[in-house]
Write an enzyme that holds these catalytic residues in place. Structure first.
Site, short mmCIF file in Angstrom:
data_model
loop_
_atom_site.label_atom_id
_atom_site.label_comp_id
_atom_site.label_asym_id
_atom_site.label_seq_id
_atom_site.Cartn_x
_atom_site.Cartn_y
_atom_site.Cartn_z
N ASP A 151 -35.60 1.39 28.46
CA ASP A 151 -35.59 2.05 29.77
C ASP A 151 -35.38 3.56 29.62
O ASP A 151 -34.70 4.01 28.69
CB ASP A 151 -34.47 1.44 30.63
CG ASP A 151 -34.63 1.78 32.11
OD1 ASP A 151 -35.77 2.11 32.53
OD2 ASP A 151 -33.63 1.71 32.84
N ASN A 175 -38.13 5.96 30.26
CA ASN A 175 -39.38 6.70 30.01
C ASN A 175 -39.70 7.68 31.14
O ASN A 175 -40.11 8.81 30.90
CB ASN A 175 -40.57 5.75 29.88
CG ASN A 175 -40.47 4.83 28.68
OD1 ASN A 175 -39.61 5.02 27.83
ND2 ASN A 175 -41.35 3.84 28.61
N HIS A 183 -44.20 7.05 29.19
CA HIS A 183 -44.51 5.73 28.62
C HIS A 183 -45.24 5.87 27.28
O HIS A 183 -45.02 5.09 26.36
CB HIS A 183 -45.36 4.91 29.60
CG HIS A 183 -44.64 4.60 30.88
ND1 HIS A 183 -43.35 4.13 30.92
CD2 HIS A 183 -45.01 4.72 32.18
CE1 HIS A 183 -42.96 3.96 32.18
NE2 HIS A 183 -43.95 4.33 32.97
N GLU A 205 -41.35 -7.26 38.13
CA GLU A 205 -41.05 -6.40 39.28
C GLU A 205 -41.74 -5.03 39.17
O GLU A 205 -41.84 -4.30 40.15
CB GLU A 205 -39.54 -6.18 39.40
CG GLU A 205 -38.77 -7.40 39.92
CD GLU A 205 -38.68 -8.53 38.90
OE1 GLU A 205 -38.59 -8.25 37.68
OE2 GLU A 205 -38.71 -9.70 39.31
N LEU A 253 -41.37 -9.62 10.13
CA LEU A 253 -40.67 -9.39 11.40
C LEU A 253 -41.43 -10.09 12.51
O LEU A 253 -42.65 -9.96 12.60
CB LEU A 253 -40.60 -7.88 11.72
CG LEU A 253 -39.96 -7.52 13.05
CD1 LEU A 253 -38.42 -7.51 12.95
CD2 LEU A 253 -40.42 -6.15 13.56
N ARG A 313 -27.38 -3.01 33.63
CA ARG A 313 -27.86 -4.25 34.24
C ARG A 313 -28.93 -4.89 33.37
O ARG A 313 -29.44 -4.28 32.43
CB ARG A 313 -28.38 -4.00 35.67
CG ARG A 313 -29.45 -2.93 35.76
CD ARG A 313 -29.92 -2.74 37.21
NE ARG A 313 -30.85 -1.64 37.33
CZ ARG A 313 -30.54 -0.45 37.86
NH1 ARG A 313 -29.33 -0.21 38.32
NH2 ARG A 313 -31.45 0.51 37.93
N GLU A 349 -24.41 -10.28 22.38
CA GLU A 349 -23.55 -9.11 22.52
C GLU A 349 -24.36 -8.02 23.21
O GLU A 349 -25.55 -7.86 22.94
CB GLU A 349 -23.08 -8.63 21.14
CG GLU A 349 -22.21 -9.64 20.40
CD GLU A 349 -20.90 -9.93 21.13
OE1 GLU A 349 -20.34 -9.01 21.75
OE2 GLU A 349 -20.45 -11.10 21.08
C1 IPE Z 1 -36.57 -2.86 33.17
O1 IPE Z 1 -36.51 -1.53 33.55
C2 IPE Z 1 -37.97 -3.22 32.79
C3 IPE Z 1 -38.48 -2.62 31.55
C4 IPE Z 1 -37.83 -1.83 30.75
C5 IPE Z 1 -39.81 -2.99 31.21
P1 IPE Z 1 -36.65 -1.07 35.06
O2 IPE Z 1 -36.60 0.42 35.07
O3 IPE Z 1 -37.83 -1.70 35.70
O4 IPE Z 1 -35.33 -1.67 35.72
P2 IPE Z 1 -34.61 -1.31 37.09
O5 IPE Z 1 -35.67 -1.30 38.15
O6 IPE Z 1 -34.01 0.04 36.94
O7 IPE Z 1 -33.57 -2.36 37.28
C1 IPE Z 2 -38.99 1.79 31.26
O1 IPE Z 2 -38.87 3.11 31.66
C2 IPE Z 2 -40.42 1.38 31.06
C3 IPE Z 2 -40.94 0.49 32.11
C4 IPE Z 2 -40.23 -0.02 33.07
C5 IPE Z 2 -42.34 0.14 32.02
P1 IPE Z 2 -38.87 3.51 33.17
O2 IPE Z 2 -40.27 3.81 33.60
O3 IPE Z 2 -38.18 2.49 34.01
O4 IPE Z 2 -38.03 4.84 33.14
P2 IPE Z 2 -36.99 5.34 34.23
O5 IPE Z 2 -35.94 4.28 34.38
O6 IPE Z 2 -37.76 5.58 35.51
O7 IPE Z 2 -36.46 6.62 33.66
MG MG Z 3 -36.23 2.28 34.54
#
Ligand code: IPE
Ligand code: IPE
Ligand code: MG
Length: 243
Positions: free
Chosen positions: A11, A13, A28, A58, A122, A178, A191
């Site tokens: 998370d 990006n 991304h 989602e 792997l 979360r 963990e």
């Molecule tokens: C979880 O991240 C999904 C991925 C990393 C692919 P999100 O950015 O979608 O999660 P929320 O919406 O903050 O809970």
């Molecule tokens: C996680 O990074 C990648 C995907 C959910 C595809 P985010 O795109 O959720 O990045 P933030 O949370 O908005 O920074």
């Molecule tokens: Mg995110």
């Protein structure tokens, strides 16, 4: 001890890109670089299974241009990355609901899985259009279709990660505390390690920090510390020895 199976919610990006006044999809793209790096590091460190959350069920709710950018990135990565992964001994699995994905992406998934099936260095599970609730529901559906009773063991055998043991360590980058519908069943005794580092910046020191933290944990699986060979946390025991 190095965890056998590491799962990662990659998370941050979007925020990485925002900070640089770049479009989210550029974040991304950089996230894919971080994943490439992380795969190598996991192999170097002796991790056997790596499971990453790349697109959640989602995430379809995001702006259309971001969703199509992510789909294009996945389709493109297939052609570019698979030959190297194959050469490096990575066994690929794409985990998630294939319905809703384009034929091009699904064919890429099938080919990549077939081409890397004999690799043993792997196991890399890429969760794409994945949701933990979907996984449990589809497992129940499959068990029911076979006329099997719905038991924990029976369901576990039908889950989409039945080919690997449950994750020992879950890492989430990006600072959120979360699970976001990731491996709801499989994380029962994992963990947890949360890092504020945004995924595109995740590198060797951050992975090593997580692995070191994991090595310091006492996994009790419901037992007492004394039962699993740790220092007794029973205050009665310390009173008895101090008198
Ligand atoms: C979880 O991240 C999904 C991925 C990393 C692919 P999100 O950015 O979608 O999660 P929320 O919406 O903050 O809970
Ligand atoms: C996680 O990074 C990648 C995907 C959910 C595809 P985010 O795109 O959720 O990045 P933030 O949370 O908005 O920074
Ligand atoms: Mg995110």
């Amino acid at each position: 001890m190095v965890p056998h199976h590491i799962a990662i919610v990659m998370d941050g990006n979007g925020r990485w890109a925002n900070k640089r006044f770049m479009p989210r999809v550029a974040g991304h793209r950089q996230g894919l670089e971080a994943l490439r790096r992380c795969i190598r590091l996991c192999m170097d460190r002796g991790v056997a299974v790596l499971t990453v959350f790349a697109f959640s069920s989602e995430n379809w709710a995001r702006p259309a241009d971001e969703v199509s950018g992510l789909m294009d990135l996945m389709a493109g990565a297939m052609g570019r990355e698979v030959p190297t992964l194959k050469q490096n001994g990575v066994q690929l699995h794409f985990v998630g609901d294939r319905r809703g994905l384009s034929d091009k992406v699904c064919q890429g998934f099938d080919q990549a899985e077939a081409q890397t099936a004999d690799n043993r260095r792997l196991v890399l599970n890429v969760c794409f259009n994945y949701g933990g609730r979907w996984d449990i529901a589809q497992a129940a559906d499959r068990a029911a279709a076979k006329g099997l009773p719905i038991t924990p063991e029976g369901l576990a055998a039908e889950l989409s990660l039945a080919h690997v043991p449950d994750p020992d360590l879950l890492i989430r980058t990006g600072g959120e505390l979360r699970v976001s519908n990731f491996l709801l069943w499989q994380l029962a005794y994992s963990e947890l390690h949360f890092s504020d580092v945004l995924w595109p910046d995740f590198d060797a020191p951050h992975l090593d920090e997580a692995i070191t933290a994991f090595a310091g944990r006492e996994r009790r699986f419901g037992k007492t510390s004394a039962q699993v060979g740790g220092v007794s946390a029973d205050p009665g025991a310390s009173v008895a020895t101090s008198t």
